[in-house]
Design a protein around this motif. Sequence first.
Motif, mmCIF file in Angstrom:
data_model
loop_
_atom_site.group_PDB
_atom_site.id
_atom_site.type_symbol
_atom_site.label_atom_id
_atom_site.label_comp_id
_atom_site.label_asym_id
_atom_site.label_seq_id
_atom_site.Cartn_x
_atom_site.Cartn_y
_atom_site.Cartn_z
ATOM 1 N N PRO A 130 62.239 43.968 38.937
ATOM 2 C CA PRO A 130 63.232 42.557 38.904
ATOM 3 C C PRO A 130 64.664 43.159 38.812
ATOM 4 O O PRO A 130 65.563 42.571 39.381
ATOM 5 N N GLU A 131 64.729 44.448 38.094
ATOM 6 C CA GLU A 131 66.197 45.035 37.850
ATOM 7 C C GLU A 131 66.636 45.596 39.220
ATOM 8 O O GLU A 131 67.933 45.463 39.547
ATOM 9 N N LYS A 132 66.113 46.062 39.986
ATOM 10 C CA LYS A 132 66.350 46.587 41.464
ATOM 11 C C LYS A 132 66.482 45.339 42.201
ATOM 12 O O LYS A 132 67.394 45.348 43.158
ATOM 13 N N LEU A 133 65.732 44.470 42.385
ATOM 14 C CA LEU A 133 66.065 43.380 42.945
ATOM 15 C C LEU A 133 67.424 42.598 42.652
ATOM 16 O O LEU A 133 68.126 42.169 43.666
ATOM 17 N N ARG A 134 67.683 42.329 41.415
ATOM 18 C CA ARG A 134 69.043 41.894 41.171
ATOM 19 C C ARG A 134 70.153 42.776 41.583
ATOM 20 O O ARG A 134 71.056 42.385 42.029
ATOM 21 N N SER A 135 69.941 44.103 41.256
ATOM 22 C CA SER A 135 71.029 45.033 41.851
ATOM 23 C C SER A 135 71.102 44.817 43.588
ATOM 24 O O SER A 135 72.475 45.022 44.042
ATOM 25 N N VAL A 136 70.081 45.066 44.202
ATOM 26 C CA VAL A 136 70.069 44.779 45.737
ATOM 27 C C VAL A 136 70.790 43.477 46.104
ATOM 28 O O VAL A 136 71.604 43.416 46.938
ATOM 29 N N VAL A 137 70.412 42.127 45.407
ATOM 30 C CA VAL A 137 71.162 41.048 45.647
ATOM 31 C C VAL A 137 72.387 40.987 45.345
ATOM 32 O O VAL A 137 73.402 40.418 46.130
ATOM 33 N N LYS A 155 66.698 38.475 54.551
ATOM 34 C CA LYS A 155 66.875 39.655 55.728
ATOM 35 C C LYS A 155 67.590 40.561 55.246
ATOM 36 O O LYS A 155 67.264 41.634 55.418
ATOM 37 N N ALA A 156 68.799 40.516 54.808
ATOM 38 C CA ALA A 156 69.738 41.475 54.102
ATOM 39 C C ALA A 156 68.917 42.263 53.070
ATOM 40 O O ALA A 156 69.248 43.554 53.247
ATOM 41 N N VAL A 157 68.457 41.676 52.210
ATOM 42 C CA VAL A 157 67.739 42.439 51.095
ATOM 43 C C VAL A 157 66.813 43.319 51.990
ATOM 44 O O VAL A 157 66.424 44.737 51.269
ATOM 45 N N ARG A 158 65.989 42.836 52.677
ATOM 46 C CA ARG A 158 64.671 43.624 53.383
ATOM 47 C C ARG A 158 65.297 44.849 54.188
ATOM 48 O O ARG A 158 64.896 45.794 54.133
ATOM 49 N N GLU A 159 66.352 44.430 54.750
ATOM 50 C CA GLU A 159 67.226 45.736 55.658
ATOM 51 C C GLU A 159 67.709 46.722 54.729
ATOM 52 O O GLU A 159 67.642 47.745 54.891
ATOM 53 N N HIS A 160 68.147 46.258 53.690
ATOM 54 C CA HIS A 160 68.781 47.161 52.561
ATOM 55 C C HIS A 160 67.957 48.191 51.853
ATOM 56 O O HIS A 160 67.855 49.345 51.895
ATOM 57 N N LEU A 161 66.374 47.493 51.715
ATOM 58 C CA LEU A 161 65.358 48.132 51.273
ATOM 59 C C LEU A 161 64.521 48.973 52.489
ATOM 60 O O LEU A 161 63.931 49.874 52.081
ATOM 61 N N GLY A 162 64.938 48.956 53.531
ATOM 62 C CA GLY A 162 64.226 49.520 54.598
ATOM 63 C C GLY A 162 62.889 48.974 54.849
ATOM 64 O O GLY A 162 61.904 49.557 55.377
ATOM 65 N N ALA A 163 62.596 47.655 54.449
ATOM 66 C CA ALA A 163 61.623 47.051 54.564
ATOM 67 C C ALA A 163 61.192 46.104 55.854
ATOM 68 O O ALA A 163 62.155 45.427 56.359
ATOM 69 N N TRP A 200 59.915 37.465 44.506
ATOM 70 C CA TRP A 200 60.336 38.395 45.334
ATOM 71 C C TRP A 200 60.193 39.948 44.820
ATOM 72 O O TRP A 200 59.996 40.919 45.727
ATOM 73 N N SER A 201 60.110 40.131 43.524
ATOM 74 C CA SER A 201 59.964 41.284 43.271
ATOM 75 C C SER A 201 58.635 41.882 43.357
ATOM 76 O O SER A 201 58.337 43.168 44.140
ATOM 77 N N LYS A 202 57.462 41.110 43.372
ATOM 78 C CA LYS A 202 55.914 41.432 43.768
ATOM 79 C C LYS A 202 56.095 41.408 45.546
ATOM 80 O O LYS A 202 55.423 42.612 45.926
ATOM 81 N N GLU A 203 56.694 40.740 46.043
ATOM 82 C CA GLU A 203 56.670 40.761 47.546
ATOM 83 C C GLU A 203 57.358 41.977 47.923
ATOM 84 O O GLU A 203 56.793 42.473 49.065
ATOM 85 N N LEU A 204 58.344 42.335 47.369
ATOM 86 C CA LEU A 204 59.348 43.558 48.123
ATOM 87 C C LEU A 204 58.851 44.668 47.245
ATOM 88 O O LEU A 204 59.266 45.929 47.577
#
Length: 58
Positions: free
Chosen positions: A35-42, A50-58, A27-31
């Motif tokens: 990895p630290e940012k991924l953990r923070s967003v989750v 879906k929620a993670v993508r929306e939060h990132l604006g992706a 998911w770090s690579k996909e987004l």
Amino acid sequence: MTDDKRNVGSPDRDRINLGEDYEVQYWSKELRITPEKLRSVVEAVGPSVKAVREHLGA
């Protein structure tokens, strides 16, 4: 608890499991985030892709 690699049912791509290193890497690579940012967003929005993508604006 780890995934049972022998259970080859359809993958659950709707949720991000931070307990599995390979999922964090995927998911770090996909987004395109660390990895630290991924953990923070989750932690902020939950494990829904879906929620993670929306939060990132992706």
